[in-house]
Scaffold this motif. Structure first.
Motif, PDB file in Angstrom:
ATOM      1  N   GLU A  30       8.108  -8.438   0.033  1.00 49.63           N
ATOM      2  CA  GLU A  30       9.095  -8.756   0.543  1.00 49.63           C
ATOM      3  C   GLU A  30       9.774  -7.488   1.584  1.00 49.63           C
ATOM      4  O   GLU A  30      10.629  -7.506   2.329  1.00 49.63           O
ATOM      5  N   SER A  31       8.867  -6.420   1.378  1.00 50.81           N
ATOM      6  CA  SER A  31       9.222  -5.192   2.056  1.00 50.81           C
ATOM      7  C   SER A  31       8.354  -5.185   3.406  1.00 50.81           C
ATOM      8  O   SER A  31       8.807  -4.428   4.326  1.00 50.81           O
ATOM      9  N   PHE A  32       7.450  -5.901   3.740  1.00 48.71           N
ATOM     10  CA  PHE A  32       6.699  -5.963   4.879  1.00 48.71           C
ATOM     11  C   PHE A  32       7.709  -6.184   6.044  1.00 48.71           C
ATOM     12  O   PHE A  32       8.792  -7.324   6.173  1.00 48.71           O
ATOM     13  N   GLU A  33       7.763  -5.475   7.135  1.00 50.12           N
ATOM     14  CA  GLU A  33       8.717  -5.779   8.285  1.00 50.12           C
ATOM     15  C   GLU A  33       7.936  -6.662   9.316  1.00 50.12           C
ATOM     16  O   GLU A  33       6.689  -7.184   9.228  1.00 50.12           O
ATOM     17  N   ALA A  34       8.730  -7.305  10.194  1.00 48.46           N
ATOM     18  CA  ALA A  34       8.409  -8.532  10.995  1.00 48.46           C
ATOM     19  C   ALA A  34       7.108  -7.832  11.989  1.00 48.46           C
ATOM     20  O   ALA A  34       6.192  -8.723  12.192  1.00 48.46           O
ATOM     21  N   LYS A  35       7.167  -6.748  12.161  1.00 48.35           N
ATOM     22  CA  LYS A  35       6.219  -6.304  13.135  1.00 48.35           C
ATOM     23  C   LYS A  35       4.624  -6.355  12.477  1.00 48.35           C
ATOM     24  O   LYS A  35       3.939  -6.440  13.398  1.00 48.35           O
ATOM     25  N   VAL A  36       4.540  -6.139  11.214  1.00 47.43           N
ATOM     26  CA  VAL A  36       3.105  -6.278  10.787  1.00 47.43           C
ATOM     27  C   VAL A  36       2.643  -7.749  10.958  1.00 47.43           C
ATOM     28  O   VAL A  36       1.407  -8.032  11.068  1.00 47.43           O
ATOM     29  N   TYR A  37       3.549  -8.740  10.951  1.00 48.34           N
ATOM     30  CA  TYR A  37       2.971 -10.176  11.037  1.00 48.34           C
ATOM     31  C   TYR A  37       2.939 -10.506  12.491  1.00 48.34           C
ATOM     32  O   TYR A  37       1.968 -11.215  12.961  1.00 48.34           O
ATOM     33  N   GLU A  38       3.705  -9.842  13.369  1.00 51.80           N
ATOM     34  CA  GLU A  38       3.298  -9.855  14.924  1.00 51.80           C
ATOM     35  C   GLU A  38       2.216  -9.211  15.218  1.00 51.80           C
ATOM     36  O   GLU A  38       1.193 -10.071  16.144  1.00 51.80           O
ATOM     37  N   MET A  39       1.689  -8.274  14.699  1.00 55.12           N
ATOM     38  CA  MET A  39       0.228  -7.620  14.873  1.00 55.12           C
ATOM     39  C   MET A  39      -0.748  -8.547  14.304  1.00 55.12           C
ATOM     40  O   MET A  39      -1.637  -8.732  15.239  1.00 55.12           O
ATOM     41  N   ALA A  40      -0.545  -9.064  13.324  1.00 52.99           N
ATOM     42  CA  ALA A  40      -1.684  -9.944  12.523  1.00 52.99           C
ATOM     43  C   ALA A  40      -1.614 -11.205  13.554  1.00 52.99           C
ATOM     44  O   ALA A  40      -2.911 -11.761  13.840  1.00 52.99           O
ATOM     45  N   ASN A  41      -0.554 -11.876  13.984  1.00 47.94           N
ATOM     46  CA  ASN A  41      -0.827 -12.924  14.871  1.00 47.94           C
ATOM     47  C   ASN A  41      -1.588 -12.619  16.210  1.00 47.94           C
ATOM     48  O   ASN A  41      -2.129 -13.304  16.740  1.00 47.94           O
ATOM     49  N   ASN A  42      -1.292 -11.505  16.697  1.00 51.60           N
ATOM     50  CA  ASN A  42      -2.157 -10.808  17.858  1.00 51.60           C
ATOM     51  C   ASN A  42      -3.599 -10.960  17.500  1.00 51.60           C
ATOM     52  O   ASN A  42      -4.305 -11.127  18.306  1.00 51.60           O
ATOM     53  N   ASN A  43      -3.798 -10.430  16.366  1.00 52.27           N
ATOM     54  CA  ASN A  43      -5.143 -10.151  15.891  1.00 52.27           C
ATOM     55  C   ASN A  43      -5.956 -11.521  15.813  1.00 52.27           C
ATOM     56  O   ASN A  43      -6.954 -11.503  16.273  1.00 52.27           O
ATOM     57  N   LEU A  44      -5.282 -12.332  15.334  1.00 51.95           N
ATOM     58  CA  LEU A  44      -5.749 -13.637  15.171  1.00 51.95           C
ATOM     59  C   LEU A  44      -5.846 -14.551  16.462  1.00 51.95           C
ATOM     60  O   LEU A  44      -6.329 -15.645  16.423  1.00 51.95           O
ATOM     61  N   ARG A  45      -5.566 -13.961  17.559  1.00 55.30           N
ATOM     62  CA  ARG A  45      -6.003 -14.240  18.886  1.00 55.30           C
ATOM     63  C   ARG A  45      -7.444 -14.297  19.029  1.00 55.30           C
ATOM     64  O   ARG A  45      -7.969 -14.996  20.166  1.00 55.30           O
ATOM     65  N   ILE A  46      -8.093 -13.157  18.643  1.00 51.11           N
ATOM     66  CA  ILE A  46      -9.587 -13.046  18.973  1.00 51.11           C
ATOM     67  C   ILE A  46     -10.123 -14.207  18.307  1.00 51.11           C
ATOM     68  O   ILE A  46     -10.019 -14.848  17.295  1.00 51.11           O
ATOM     69  N   PRO A  47     -11.199 -14.818  19.323  1.00 47.99           N
ATOM     70  CA  PRO A  47     -11.743 -16.314  18.799  1.00 47.99           C
ATOM     71  C   PRO A  47     -12.725 -16.077  17.752  1.00 47.99           C
ATOM     72  O   PRO A  47     -13.130 -15.227  17.271  1.00 47.99           O
ATOM     73  N   ARG A  48     -12.572 -17.107  17.003  1.00 47.81           N
ATOM     74  CA  ARG A  48     -13.640 -17.601  15.821  1.00 47.81           C
ATOM     75  C   ARG A  48     -13.475 -16.733  14.628  1.00 47.81           C
ATOM     76  O   ARG A  48     -14.319 -16.328  14.184  1.00 47.81           O
ATOM     77  N   ASN A  49     -12.342 -16.250  14.536  1.00 46.56           N
ATOM     78  CA  ASN A  49     -12.073 -15.377  13.230  1.00 46.56           C
ATOM     79  C   ASN A  49     -12.334 -16.103  11.949  1.00 46.56           C
ATOM     80  O   ASN A  49     -11.877 -17.215  12.040  1.00 46.56           O
ATOM     81  N   VAL A  50     -13.133 -15.679  11.221  1.00 48.11           N
ATOM     82  CA  VAL A  50     -13.374 -16.219   9.842  1.00 48.11           C
ATOM     83  C   VAL A  50     -12.454 -16.095   8.985  1.00 48.11           C
ATOM     84  O   VAL A  50     -11.798 -16.944   8.151  1.00 48.11           O
ATOM     85  N   TYR A  51     -11.696 -14.803   8.779  1.00 47.33           N
ATOM     86  CA  TYR A  51     -10.765 -14.569   7.791  1.00 47.33           C
ATOM     87  C   TYR A  51     -10.048 -13.203   8.075  1.00 47.33           C
ATOM     88  O   TYR A  51     -10.545 -12.184   8.897  1.00 47.33           O
ATOM     89  N   MET A  52      -8.894 -13.072   7.615  1.00 50.25           N
ATOM     90  CA  MET A  52      -8.017 -11.878   7.967  1.00 50.25           C
ATOM     91  C   MET A  52      -6.998 -11.770   6.747  1.00 50.25           C
ATOM     92  O   MET A  52      -6.463 -12.800   6.312  1.00 50.25           O
ATOM     93  N   SER A  53      -6.895 -10.569   6.391  1.00 50.43           N
ATOM     94  CA  SER A  53      -5.905 -10.341   5.259  1.00 50.43           C
ATOM     95  C   SER A  53      -5.131  -8.772   5.470  1.00 50.43           C
ATOM     96  O   SER A  53      -5.906  -7.911   6.238  1.00 50.43           O
ATOM     97  N   TYR A  54      -4.216  -8.662   4.542  1.00 47.81           N
ATOM     98  CA  TYR A  54      -3.737  -7.479   4.319  1.00 47.81           C
ATOM     99  C   TYR A  54      -3.518  -7.057   3.050  1.00 47.81           C
ATOM    100  O   TYR A  54      -3.337  -8.011   2.241  1.00 47.81           O
ATOM    101  N   THR A  55      -3.899  -5.908   2.829  1.00 43.40           N
ATOM    102  CA  THR A  55      -3.813  -5.090   1.448  1.00 43.40           C
ATOM    103  C   THR A  55      -2.440  -4.841   1.214  1.00 43.40           C
ATOM    104  O   THR A  55      -1.575  -4.703   2.328  1.00 43.40           O
ATOM    105  N   PRO A  56      -1.739  -4.576   0.031  1.00 43.95           N
ATOM    106  CA  PRO A  56      -0.389  -4.198  -0.006  1.00 43.95           C
ATOM    107  C   PRO A  56      -0.079  -2.858   0.499  1.00 43.95           C
ATOM    108  O   PRO A  56       1.208  -2.750   0.918  1.00 43.95           O
TER     109      PRO A  56
END
Length: 470
Positions: A30-56
């Protein structure tokens, strides 16, 4: 933003460009700010991604959040310097000692150790290495196996590491900018600034893990030394150079991303291959740098406690890299930016010394708080065996200086008490941006990892003295 719960502390978040797995307890999640999800979404634009995650411990970085694991297939995937990080090969190292906490409880003894360590390990950016006799190119090409035998106390200093030598095609070194060699030449065995440190700690072994602790040579009250450093100017300047190279290539290919700091290229491309090979050279420098820092620390302890004192290596591992690993019966490129590999017992990628038990996963806290020695669990396969790399910043350096006072910093270090955590700086103001208040609650981070069944705690490391660079 929708999320699916996959058991305890495992959230799958649906973003517009793909799925993000987040390993965190409810408080951290619940403490994660919106920016971390925005950055993840940008990373997921890279084609053919198999998996992506965040540690706490995930928090905003440049191009990609620190605390990211991102995976592509080797045959048709992508490599991203942004998801490796600027300090290529940054990582942790722990050495054990035969000493007990009571042997260094006296502040004068700890002050003597700090003084001796500063003598053998340069902590000032303007001070060159003590090891100018080491052939830099030999280290860059061969890692620990490129060091002179006189700097290798015993075989364990080579075998108890994640990798002693990262193999690559040495012809790529011809493309290395001369300025990198110039700046790196005097930095082998130097600490560096920022969040890098040498910390003298004592252990509290977890009752449930006493068997593994004993096999690793750990005992309650034992004094250990934890080292955090990376590839210094070598990795940083390599990252700067390839930011320009990749941006130019992406422009020529017509590839765009909302975040211009996020750069990437196909693994098979000329740019991708050049970066990967030179990144492995930086990893060789990084593991050798920590080795030589540790060598200096050993000399310092011997100066205080006698020449017969030995400091075996527990383990050395990295948390900023991209490695070829075999998962799901095929080769994959696993990026870990501020994420630590934690292999379980019996895993084939373990070094021989830790095949039976799994290797120690070294997780630093923040200055004034506990650090942890963990071991991976088989269930960690769901996150490609990645766990946190530390507490993770809760606020920027600037915000920390604005919000935290020196008095608050002193209280966290127990200044004036018998249990004071000694530091090598006369004024805490100079390192205020690295105070515990700048970081997340490391106990919550560890609780998230354990609760997600990624790893277990073997021992808790309590700080007694800290050496920081400037």
């Amino acid at each position: 933003m929708k999320s699916i719960q996959h058991g305890s502390n495992h959230h799958e978040v649906a973003l517009s460009h793909g799925q993000l797995h987040v390993f965190a307890n409810s408080q951290v999640f619940e403490s994660f700010e919106a920016k971390v999800y925005e950055m993840a979404n940008n990373n997921l634009r890279i084609p053919r991604n198999v998996y992506m995650s965040y540690t706490p411990d995930a928090h905003v970085g440049i191009g990609t959040c620190i605390g990211t694991t991102a995976v592509w297939n080797m045959k048709d995937g992508f490599v991203s310097p942004s998801i490796v990080g600027s300090d290529i090969g940054c990582g942790m190292r722990v050495h054990t000692t035969p000493l007990h906490k009571r042997d260094i409880q006296n502040k004068d003894v700890r002050r003597a150790l700090i003084k001796a360590i500063e003598k053998y390990v340069p902590t000032n950016e303007r001070t060159n290495t003590h090891y100018m006799d080491i052939d830099l190119m030999s280290v860059v090409q061969h890692g620990l196996k490129g060091l002179p035998e006189s700097y290798v106390p015993d075989e364990q200093w080579i075998t108890h590491v994640e990798e002693s030598t990262f193999k690559f095609e040495s012809s790529y070194l011809e493309q290395l900018p001369a300025k990198i060699l110039k700046y790196a030449h005097g930095q082998l065995g130097t600490l560096g600034g920022g969040n890098h440190f040498i910390e003298i700690q004592y252990l509290e072994v977890e009752a449930a893990q006493k068997d593994i602790a004993a096999k690793w040579g750990l005992f309650d009250g034992q004094v250990v030394v934890m080292i955090h450093s990376g590839s210094r100017a070598w990795g940083a300047m390599l990252g700067q150079e390839f930011t320009k190279v990749f941006r130019s290539a992406m422009y020529n290919w017509g590839v765009e991303n909302p975040d211009r700091n996020l750069i990437y290229a196909p693994i098979a491309s000329e740019e991708g291959q050049t970066y990967l090979n030179l990144m492995y050279a930086a990893l060789n420098f990084a593991v050798s740098n920590r080795h030589m820092i540790a060598y200096g620390v050993r000399e310092a302890f011997r100066e205080v406690f006698g020449s017969g004192l030995e400091m075996p290596v527990l383990y050395d591992l990295m948390h900023n890299y991209a490695l070829k690993e075999f998962h799901r019966n095929q080769p994959m490129l696993v990026h870990r930016k501020g994420a630590t590999r934690a292999l379980p017992p019996g895993h084939f990628l373990n070094t021989p010394a830790y095949k039976e038990t799994g290797h120690p996963a070294l997780i630093p806290g923040s200055m004034g708080t506990s650090s942890y020695i963990m071991v991976g669990r088989e269930e960690g396969i769901k996150n490609f065996y990645s766990i946190c790399h530390g507490a993770g910043r809760a606020r920027s350096r600037k915000a920390t200086k604005e919000l935290v006072t020196v008095d608050q910093f002193e209280q966290s270090l127990k200044v004036g008490t018998d249990d004071e955590i000694l530091v090598n700086h006369r004024s805490l103001q100079t390192i205020l941006d690295e105070c515990p208040q700048a970081y997340k609650d490391v106990d919550q981070i560890i609780d998230s990892v354990v609760g997600a069944s990624l790893a277990d705690v073997v021992a808790v490391c309590k700080p007694m003295a800290v050496i920081k660079g400037v």
